[in-house]
Motif scaffolding. Structure first.
Motif: not given
Length: 247
Positions: A35-39
């Motif tokens: 899972q990608k979380i930018d910030e």
């Protein structure tokens, strides 16, 4: 009335199902691998084993955990940073940092800044660390090694609490002295740049007395000094008058 009751029951069931669906969706969203979380903005982040035991904590000033040694937690004001924990749940090192500017107008541009990356002796305080201390340009930066006692830090703190409750007098002073001696933790090695801006390596004896200084001063002059317990230079290299005039 019966029709209204059926509608209310339907809405209740709908709400429950919707809540469950939302919970399942949230669960898979935050547990999905890759899972990608930018910030991400948080005040505290805990890293734990499957059984819930802490491995590391990253937190701001207000949410930094109190020190834990020997399974006991002690109250303490701490700067923001990261704390590490060993396999039995005791704190075993960390990274802290901070800075402050003088609020008094008479202090001008005075400031204080610090940072430390340290690892603790088992059931004790830091045994080795990279440190930075800066007081308006008067700074020391380097690696330090401390000689910690074998007694637990938890025992040392608890003993201090007991002594603090004793009535003032000779017995309390003797107890304080005994505690200080039992907790004596001298610096044994320093490698870095001192407040005089010298590149320096210092070796200390078990009493915390500097016994060997190897340095290069701000003019680029190298020197090796051997000292006695009082700090007096007994031998220097290179062996000239100027070198032997240094402390």
């Amino acid at each position: 009335m019966a029709n209204i009751q059926k509608r209310v029951q339907f809405l209740e069931a709908y709400a429950v199902v919707s809540l469950l669906a939302l919970g399942v969706l949230a669960f898979f969203t935050f547990t999905q691998k890759g899972q990608k979380i930018d910030e991400l903005t948080v005040q505290r982040l805990n890293v734990a084993e499957k059984n819930g035991q802490l491995v590391a904590v990253i937190a701001n000033t207000d949410r930094m955990p109190d020190p834990t040694v020997g399974g006991k937690t002690f109250k303490a004001e701490r700067p923001p940073g990261m704390i590490f924990y060993n396999g039995i749940g005791d704190e075993c090192g960390g990274l802290v940092f901070g800075a402050a500017i003088g609020e008094n107008a008479r202090e001008g541009n005075k400031y204080g800044a610090y940072a430390g990356f340290t690892f603790d002796q088992y059931k004790q305080s830091q045994a080795i660390g990279l440190t930075y201390n800066d007081h308006s340009g008067i700074r020391e930066v380097g690696l330090k090694v401390w000689d910690r006692p074998e007694t637990s830090q938890a025992e040392y703190i608890e003993r201090g609490d007991v002594i603090g409750k004793m009535p003032e007098g000779p017995e309390k002073e003797a107890a304080r002295k005994s505690r200080r001696e039992s907790g004596f933790s001298p610096t044994r090695i320093f490698v870095g740049k001192n407040k005089e801006r010298e590149a320096k390596v210092t070796l200390y004896d078990a009493k915390g007395n500097a016994r060997i200084n190897m340095m290069v001063d701000t003019a680029g002059v190298p020197r090796l000094d051997f000292l006695d317990e009082s700090g007096k230079v007994t031998y220097s290299l290179p062996g000239n008058t100027k070198a032997n005039s240094h402390r």
